[in-house]
Design a protein around this motif. Sequence first.
Motif, mmCIF file in Angstrom:
data_model
loop_
_atom_site.group_PDB
_atom_site.id
_atom_site.type_symbol
_atom_site.label_atom_id
_atom_site.label_comp_id
_atom_site.label_asym_id
_atom_site.label_seq_id
_atom_site.Cartn_x
_atom_site.Cartn_y
_atom_site.Cartn_z
ATOM 1 N N GLN A 189 78.640 70.676 22.742
ATOM 2 C CA GLN A 189 77.737 69.581 22.371
ATOM 3 C C GLN A 189 76.672 69.353 23.443
ATOM 4 O OE1 GLN A 189 79.770 65.909 21.612
ATOM 5 N NE2 GLN A 189 78.158 65.190 20.249
ATOM 6 N N ARG A 190 77.027 69.531 24.699
ATOM 7 C CA ARG A 190 76.071 69.337 25.785
ATOM 8 C C ARG A 190 75.016 70.435 25.826
ATOM 9 N NH1 ARG A 190 80.839 67.385 28.676
ATOM 10 N NH2 ARG A 190 81.301 69.525 29.262
ATOM 11 N N ARG A 191 75.252 71.544 25.148
ATOM 12 C CA ARG A 191 74.349 72.689 25.226
ATOM 13 C C ARG A 191 73.542 72.944 23.956
ATOM 14 N NH1 ARG A 191 77.872 72.688 28.834
ATOM 15 N NH2 ARG A 191 77.803 73.913 30.735
ATOM 16 N N VAL A 192 73.599 72.035 23.007
ATOM 17 C CA VAL A 192 72.856 72.213 21.755
ATOM 18 C C VAL A 192 72.035 70.961 21.464
ATOM 19 C CG1 VAL A 192 74.547 73.806 20.768
ATOM 20 C CG2 VAL A 192 74.755 71.371 20.325
ATOM 21 N N GLY A 193 71.099 71.102 20.531
ATOM 22 C CA GLY A 193 70.223 69.987 20.207
ATOM 23 C C GLY A 193 70.489 69.333 18.861
ATOM 24 N N SER A 194 71.282 69.978 18.008
ATOM 25 C CA SER A 194 71.513 69.414 16.675
ATOM 26 C C SER A 194 72.937 69.699 16.223
ATOM 27 C CB SER A 194 70.526 70.021 15.671
ATOM 28 O OG SER A 194 70.825 71.381 15.442
ATOM 29 N N VAL A 195 73.336 69.015 15.158
ATOM 30 C CA VAL A 195 74.662 69.207 14.585
ATOM 31 C C VAL A 195 74.801 70.628 14.037
ATOM 32 C CG1 VAL A 195 76.219 68.469 12.742
ATOM 33 C CG2 VAL A 195 75.004 66.769 14.082
ATOM 34 N N ALA A 196 73.741 71.138 13.414
ATOM 35 C CA ALA A 196 73.790 72.497 12.863
ATOM 36 C C ALA A 196 74.010 73.529 13.973
ATOM 37 C CB ALA A 196 72.508 72.805 12.100
ATOM 38 N N GLU A 197 73.336 73.344 15.109
ATOM 39 C CA GLU A 197 73.522 74.261 16.233
ATOM 40 C C GLU A 197 74.942 74.156 16.790
ATOM 41 O OE1 GLU A 197 70.549 74.138 19.379
ATOM 42 O OE2 GLU A 197 69.091 73.427 17.910
ATOM 43 N N LEU A 198 75.469 72.942 16.846
ATOM 44 C CA LEU A 198 76.829 72.739 17.340
ATOM 45 C C LEU A 198 77.836 73.436 16.438
ATOM 46 C CD1 LEU A 198 78.919 71.503 19.221
ATOM 47 C CD2 LEU A 198 78.701 69.354 17.948
ATOM 48 N N GLN A 199 77.671 73.300 15.138
ATOM 49 C CA GLN A 199 78.579 73.961 14.200
ATOM 50 C C GLN A 199 78.451 75.478 14.306
ATOM 51 O OE1 GLN A 199 79.229 70.600 10.800
ATOM 52 N NE2 GLN A 199 77.757 72.148 10.319
ATOM 53 N N GLU A 200 77.249 75.975 14.513
ATOM 54 C CA GLU A 200 77.049 77.417 14.686
ATOM 55 C C GLU A 200 77.735 77.906 15.957
ATOM 56 O OE1 GLU A 200 76.243 81.246 14.103
ATOM 57 O OE2 GLU A 200 75.907 79.669 12.619
ATOM 58 N N ARG A 201 77.633 77.142 17.032
ATOM 59 C CA ARG A 201 78.278 77.515 18.300
ATOM 60 C C ARG A 201 79.802 77.509 18.137
ATOM 61 N NH1 ARG A 201 76.722 77.228 23.924
ATOM 62 N NH2 ARG A 201 74.643 77.500 23.051
ATOM 63 N N LEU A 202 80.336 76.496 17.439
ATOM 64 C CA LEU A 202 81.781 76.455 17.200
ATOM 65 C C LEU A 202 82.227 77.650 16.350
ATOM 66 C CD1 LEU A 202 82.327 72.643 16.535
ATOM 67 C CD2 LEU A 202 83.134 73.958 18.507
ATOM 68 N N ALA A 203 81.417 78.018 15.364
ATOM 69 C CA ALA A 203 81.742 79.169 14.524
ATOM 70 C C ALA A 203 81.753 80.452 15.349
ATOM 71 C CB ALA A 203 80.757 79.287 13.375
ATOM 72 N N GLN A 204 80.813 80.590 16.288
ATOM 73 C CA GLN A 204 80.784 81.773 17.145
ATOM 74 C C GLN A 204 82.039 81.850 18.015
ATOM 75 O OE1 GLN A 204 77.154 81.278 19.329
ATOM 76 N NE2 GLN A 204 75.864 82.032 17.657
ATOM 77 N N LEU A 205 82.434 80.716 18.569
ATOM 78 C CA LEU A 205 83.656 80.700 19.382
ATOM 79 C C LEU A 205 84.886 80.999 18.530
ATOM 80 C CD1 LEU A 205 82.826 77.644 21.648
ATOM 81 C CD2 LEU A 205 82.919 80.048 22.334
ATOM 82 N N GLY A 206 84.918 80.460 17.317
ATOM 83 C CA GLY A 206 86.010 80.745 16.394
ATOM 84 C C GLY A 206 86.076 82.223 16.048
ATOM 85 N N HIS A 207 84.909 82.860 15.956
ATOM 86 C CA HIS A 207 84.843 84.295 15.661
ATOM 87 C C HIS A 207 85.566 85.094 16.743
ATOM 88 C CE1 HIS A 207 83.035 88.251 14.888
ATOM 89 N NE2 HIS A 207 82.854 87.807 13.654
ATOM 90 N N HIS A 208 85.319 84.744 17.998
ATOM 91 C CA HIS A 208 85.987 85.443 19.101
ATOM 92 C C HIS A 208 87.503 85.244 19.049
ATOM 93 C CE1 HIS A 208 82.285 86.621 20.996
ATOM 94 N NE2 HIS A 208 81.855 85.374 21.001
ATOM 95 N N VAL A 209 87.929 84.034 18.769
ATOM 96 C CA VAL A 209 89.365 83.741 18.687
ATOM 97 C C VAL A 209 89.990 84.489 17.507
ATOM 98 C CG1 VAL A 209 91.066 81.908 18.275
ATOM 99 C CG2 VAL A 209 89.145 81.509 19.834
ATOM 100 N N GLY A 210 89.295 84.519 16.380
ATOM 101 C CA GLY A 210 89.816 85.181 15.187
ATOM 102 C C GLY A 210 90.088 86.660 15.396
ATOM 103 N N LEU A 211 89.182 87.333 16.098
ATOM 104 C CA LEU A 211 89.376 88.764 16.355
ATOM 105 C C LEU A 211 90.631 89.010 17.183
ATOM 106 C CD1 LEU A 211 85.728 89.926 17.086
ATOM 107 C CD2 LEU A 211 87.090 90.345 15.025
ATOM 108 N N ARG A 212 90.852 88.177 18.175
ATOM 109 C CA ARG A 212 92.024 88.353 19.030
ATOM 110 C C ARG A 212 93.321 87.942 18.324
ATOM 111 N NH1 ARG A 212 87.591 88.019 21.444
ATOM 112 N NH2 ARG A 212 87.138 88.860 23.490
ATOM 113 N N ALA A 213 93.245 86.895 17.546
ATOM 114 C CA ALA A 213 94.433 86.425 16.829
ATOM 115 C C ALA A 213 94.881 87.436 15.781
ATOM 116 C CB ALA A 213 94.148 85.076 16.173
ATOM 117 N N LEU A 214 93.923 88.074 15.123
ATOM 118 C CA LEU A 214 94.269 89.042 14.083
ATOM 119 C C LEU A 214 95.070 90.207 14.653
ATOM 120 C CD1 LEU A 214 94.018 90.043 11.157
ATOM 121 C CD2 LEU A 214 91.942 91.229 11.870
ATOM 122 N N ASP A 215 94.629 90.735 15.772
ATOM 123 C CA ASP A 215 95.350 91.864 16.373
ATOM 124 C C ASP A 215 96.807 91.507 16.660
ATOM 125 O OD1 ASP A 215 93.140 93.486 16.317
ATOM 126 O OD2 ASP A 215 92.529 93.043 18.372
#
Length: 166
Positions: free
Chosen positions: A19-45
């Motif tokens: 939240q401190r590194r983005v300017g809007s709610v849409a950017e925050l949700q996009e950043r959370l989705a990117q972090l979730g993407h990294h977690v998902g790849l590792r969790a799947l393995d």
Amino acid sequence: ELSLAAFALLFSELVQYCQRRVGSVAELQERLAQLGHHVGLRALDALVARERPGRRETKVLGVLLFVKGPLWRALFGHDADKLEQANDDDRTFYVIEREPLVNTFVSVPRENSSLNCAAFAAGLLEAVLGASGFPARVSAHWHKGTTLMIKFDEAVIARDKSLEGR
């Protein structure tokens, strides 16, 4: 195995950090989705090695049931509440979670009331599906609690239909 309090603290800090590194709610949700993407790849393995050694899903329904059950259970401690298919589109499916864990311990300010931290879970799910050979776009929406809308690529549905003919 991680305690609920530890998860809540860690995820809350993750949201604040983003939240401190983005300017809007849409950017925050996009950043959370990117972090979730990294977690998902590792969790799947880890999960595939433990749950389904030597077995790979080839059908859409099979991978969706894997997501609703074992994947959700491993990540959030319980199965997803519901799995539905859209009536008008055979490419669209919904994973419905009435009270997602990622939204439980995050207090959202009034000016950011549209924020849905389940964007993290959407990114995670998109990574899991893509790495499993089922590329799709996943987005989080407020409906019946939180709904993750999965829209598979045309090629995935065509492949699934060709497998049904065998």
